[in-house]
Scaffold this motif. Structure first.
Motif, short mmCIF file in Angstrom:
data_model
loop_
_atom_site.label_atom_id
_atom_site.label_comp_id
_atom_site.label_asym_id
_atom_site.label_seq_id
_atom_site.Cartn_x
_atom_site.Cartn_y
_atom_site.Cartn_z
N THR A 97 -28.00 -118.97 7.38
CA THR A 97 -27.47 -118.63 8.81
C THR A 97 -27.44 -116.92 8.95
OG1 THR A 97 -26.04 -120.54 9.43
CG2 THR A 97 -25.76 -118.56 10.69
N ILE A 98 -27.99 -116.23 9.85
CA ILE A 98 -28.11 -114.79 9.89
C ILE A 98 -27.18 -114.26 10.96
CG2 ILE A 98 -29.44 -112.82 10.35
CD1 ILE A 98 -31.87 -114.61 9.60
N SER A 99 -26.18 -113.35 10.56
CA SER A 99 -25.46 -112.73 11.39
C SER A 99 -25.66 -111.36 11.59
CB SER A 99 -23.88 -113.10 11.06
OG SER A 99 -23.71 -114.37 11.11
N THR A 100 -26.01 -110.66 12.33
CA THR A 100 -26.45 -109.39 12.50
C THR A 100 -25.55 -108.38 13.08
OG1 THR A 100 -28.83 -109.96 13.07
CG2 THR A 100 -28.29 -107.54 13.49
N VAL A 101 -25.21 -107.31 12.66
CA VAL A 101 -24.21 -106.33 12.84
C VAL A 101 -24.71 -105.51 14.25
CG1 VAL A 101 -23.11 -104.29 12.51
CG2 VAL A 101 -23.39 -105.87 10.68
N VAL A 102 -23.91 -105.63 15.30
CA VAL A 102 -24.29 -105.20 16.68
C VAL A 102 -23.47 -103.78 16.81
CG1 VAL A 102 -25.13 -107.24 17.54
CG2 VAL A 102 -22.41 -106.67 17.79
N SER A 103 -22.31 -103.59 15.95
CA SER A 103 -21.55 -102.52 16.08
C SER A 103 -20.88 -102.38 14.85
CB SER A 103 -20.58 -102.57 17.21
OG SER A 103 -19.71 -101.28 17.30
N GLY A 104 -21.13 -101.19 13.97
CA GLY A 104 -20.55 -101.56 12.43
C GLY A 104 -19.75 -100.25 12.18
N LYS B 16 -29.49 -104.82 4.24
CA LYS B 16 -29.72 -104.03 5.02
C LYS B 16 -31.39 -103.74 4.95
CE LYS B 16 -28.63 -99.59 5.33
NZ LYS B 16 -27.81 -98.35 5.45
N ALA B 17 -32.20 -104.23 5.64
CA ALA B 17 -33.64 -103.99 5.92
C ALA B 17 -34.05 -103.71 7.21
CB ALA B 17 -34.43 -104.97 5.29
N GLY B 18 -33.61 -102.64 7.65
CA GLY B 18 -33.47 -102.23 9.14
C GLY B 18 -32.25 -102.51 9.62
N ASN B 19 -32.08 -103.81 10.21
CA ASN B 19 -30.70 -103.94 10.81
C ASN B 19 -29.79 -104.58 9.44
OD1 ASN B 19 -31.23 -103.76 13.27
ND2 ASN B 19 -32.19 -105.95 13.39
N VAL B 20 -28.58 -104.32 9.68
CA VAL B 20 -27.61 -104.88 8.71
C VAL B 20 -27.32 -106.39 8.91
CG1 VAL B 20 -25.21 -104.44 7.75
CG2 VAL B 20 -26.49 -102.47 8.23
N VAL B 21 -27.44 -107.04 8.25
CA VAL B 21 -27.01 -108.53 8.26
C VAL B 21 -26.19 -109.17 7.07
CG1 VAL B 21 -29.18 -108.84 9.41
CG2 VAL B 21 -29.46 -109.20 6.97
N PHE B 22 -25.53 -110.34 7.67
CA PHE B 22 -24.77 -111.02 6.57
C PHE B 22 -25.21 -112.50 6.66
CE2 PHE B 22 -22.31 -107.48 7.58
CZ PHE B 22 -21.62 -107.08 6.47
N LEU B 23 -25.78 -113.11 5.55
CA LEU B 23 -26.15 -114.71 5.42
C LEU B 23 -25.19 -115.51 4.86
CD1 LEU B 23 -28.79 -112.75 5.75
CD2 LEU B 23 -29.77 -114.51 4.15
N SER B 24 -24.91 -116.39 5.71
CA SER B 24 -23.79 -117.56 5.17
C SER B 24 -24.67 -118.91 4.81
CB SER B 24 -22.75 -117.68 6.20
OG SER B 24 -23.31 -118.03 7.40
N GLY B 25 -23.84 -119.94 5.05
CA GLY B 25 -24.63 -121.21 4.91
C GLY B 25 -25.66 -121.67 5.84
N SER B 26 -26.66 -122.31 4.84
CA SER B 26 -27.79 -122.67 5.67
C SER B 26 -28.72 -121.26 6.06
CB SER B 26 -27.67 -123.68 6.78
OG SER B 26 -27.24 -124.75 6.49
N ILE C 223 -19.69 -121.97 7.11
CA ILE C 223 -19.31 -122.34 5.97
C ILE C 223 -20.30 -123.19 5.27
CG2 ILE C 223 -17.59 -123.75 4.92
CD1 ILE C 223 -15.57 -122.98 7.04
N PRO C 224 -20.63 -122.72 3.91
CA PRO C 224 -21.55 -123.53 3.08
C PRO C 224 -21.22 -124.88 2.78
CG PRO C 224 -21.28 -121.31 2.03
CD PRO C 224 -20.22 -121.36 3.35
N ALA D 166 -26.91 -129.27 2.03
CA ALA D 166 -27.48 -127.97 2.03
C ALA D 166 -29.12 -128.39 1.83
CB ALA D 166 -27.03 -127.06 1.02
N MET D 167 -29.56 -129.31 1.16
CA MET D 167 -30.95 -129.67 1.16
C MET D 167 -31.38 -130.00 2.44
SD MET D 167 -31.20 -131.63 -2.70
CE MET D 167 -30.08 -131.15 -4.01
N THR D 168 -30.40 -131.12 3.10
CA THR D 168 -30.96 -131.54 4.15
C THR D 168 -31.28 -130.77 5.53
OG1 THR D 168 -29.90 -133.56 3.44
CG2 THR D 168 -30.48 -133.37 5.92
#
Length: 409
Positions: free
Chosen positions: A133-140, A121-131, A159-160, A166-168
């Protein structure tokens, strides 16, 4: 102002379980339909307790479903959205934590305890997954009566993938060239090639720079065995070491059986031997990948000079990565702090002992002087400590030189 509580409710729901999300949250009707259509997901979520579920919105799922995914992949992906434990947004911070999920299907995951998702959480709460990928919480912090928390997110977790994919996906063109060359020679050693591609609980240090590619292509590292061993020197088996686990002075044993040394500068920059980590924490199917700016050479573990104290000299086990490293760091004093406190306490105690000794000596002198001339007649020489006095004082002093100095006064 947001209420600081573990029981914050953004949308108070009458849901009895995650299976009722569609009726409670209009933005999750597509998610609810996917869950109901899958016996595997229905059983998984119906029996879930003490969890955090990341629910993608209807819009996010509509975009993701354009990929024509198989039912097996849908099940695996939504399993990845079920996190172990309760993780209210109020407890997250800008230090990344890596949370185990319910994704344990060996076709997609080779991490002990389930594939991880990165939360911060740096401002918005986010979850990072494979590559990344940023998923931002819009309602928590939507509470579910069954005993879990739901965060509604704007992007489906990815999914990772395996390390080469992943390199590509990350655009690491130099790294792809280096590892393709290394694996071409490593294929003559099935142990190295199998561990690189199919291993579990791995940490990769992936070089990605023109200099690194030039080193592999143009130096004397030309034999098949040398390049195979060089590939094995760039990953660790049995420990998924996210960036927060890479502490100054840590010595890690690579798959080649040779050590690399972690160095952390005062500004937080991290090095593996002399190679700088330029990007970290790429989640992959078998663990984690860090990007470095140069090749690691087994014969040279030197690196930048670090003035801070070494904090670790061993490789953490794979089970240790299930905990929140940022929470651990915040609850323990550093080795330098502990050492400083120990020295301070030792000096204080030594000073008190020395003071007591001096007072003891002065009192002895005063008692002897009060005996007057009779004492002078019997003791014409300078004042001397008795044998038993020496035996009492000397062991209390830190060094032999201090004992000599005190006895000479």
């Amino acid at each position: 102002m947001r209420v600081l509580s573990l029981f914050v409710i953004a949308e108070l729901s009458s849901a009895q379980s995650v299976l009722d999300l569609g009726s409670s949250f209009p933005s999750l009707t597509k998610l609810s339909a996917l869950i109901s259509a899958s016996p595997m997901l229905t059983a998984l979520l119906n029996g879930a307790t003490d969890f955090t579920f990341l629910g993608p919105t209807n819009e996010a799922l509509s975009k993701w479903l354009q990929g024509n995914h198989s039912q097996d992949f849908v099940d695996a992906t939504l399993s990845y959205h079920l996190l172990a434990g309760s993780h209210p947004t109020v407890l997250l911070n800008n230090e990344a934590s890596f949370i185990p999920t319910a994704l344990k299907n060996p076709s997609y995951d080779n991490v002990t305890g389930g594939q991880r998702v990165e939360a911060s959480k740096a401002g918005n709460v986010v979850f990072l997954s494979g590559s990344k990928t940023i998923s931002t919480v819009v309602s928590g912090d939507n509470l579910v009566i069954q005993g879990g928390t739901v965060h509604i997110i704007d992007t489906v977790l990815q999914i990772p993938s395996n390390v080469l994919t992943a390199m590509t996906q990350a655009g690491l063109s130099y790294a792809v060239g280096i590892f393709s060359l290394g694996l071409r020679y490593a294929q003559h050693n099935s142990t190295i090639s199998d561990a690189t591609i199919n291993g579990s609980d791995l940490t990769y240090f992936v070089p990605n720079s023109p200099k690194a590619l030039s080193t592999v292509s143009n130096t004397s590292i030309t034999t098949q065995m040398q390049l195979g061993q060089l590939t094995a020197y760039h990953f660790i088996v049995g420990s998924v070491l996210y960036s927060s686990f890479l502490r100054n002075g840590t010595v890690l044993t690579t798959f080649a059986g040779l050590p690399v040394v972690v160095r952390v500068l005062e500004d937080g920059t991290k090095y593996i031997n002399s190679a700088k980590i330029i990007a970290s924490d790429y989640l992959i199917s078998s663990g984690v990948m860090h990007v470095i700016d140069d090749i690691l050479i087994p014969s040279n573990t030197t690196g930048p000079v670090v003035t801070s104290t070494t904090t670790s000299v061993s490789t953490p086990s794979s089970t240790e990565t299930t905990s929140n490293p940022s929470a651990t760091a915040s609850q323990k004093l550093s080795a330098a702090a502990c050492a400083g406190i120990g020295v301070g306490v030792g000096i204080t105690l030594l000073s008190l002992v020395a003071l007591g000794i001096i007072l003891y000596i002065k009192r002895k002198r005063q008692a002897l002087r009060s005996q007057g001339n009779r004492f002078d007649e019997q003791h014409n020489g300078p004042f001397e400590l008795k044998t038993n006095d020496r035996e009492f004082i000397t062991p209390q002093l830190e060094t032999r030189e201090q004992a000599v100095e005190l006895l000479a006064t």
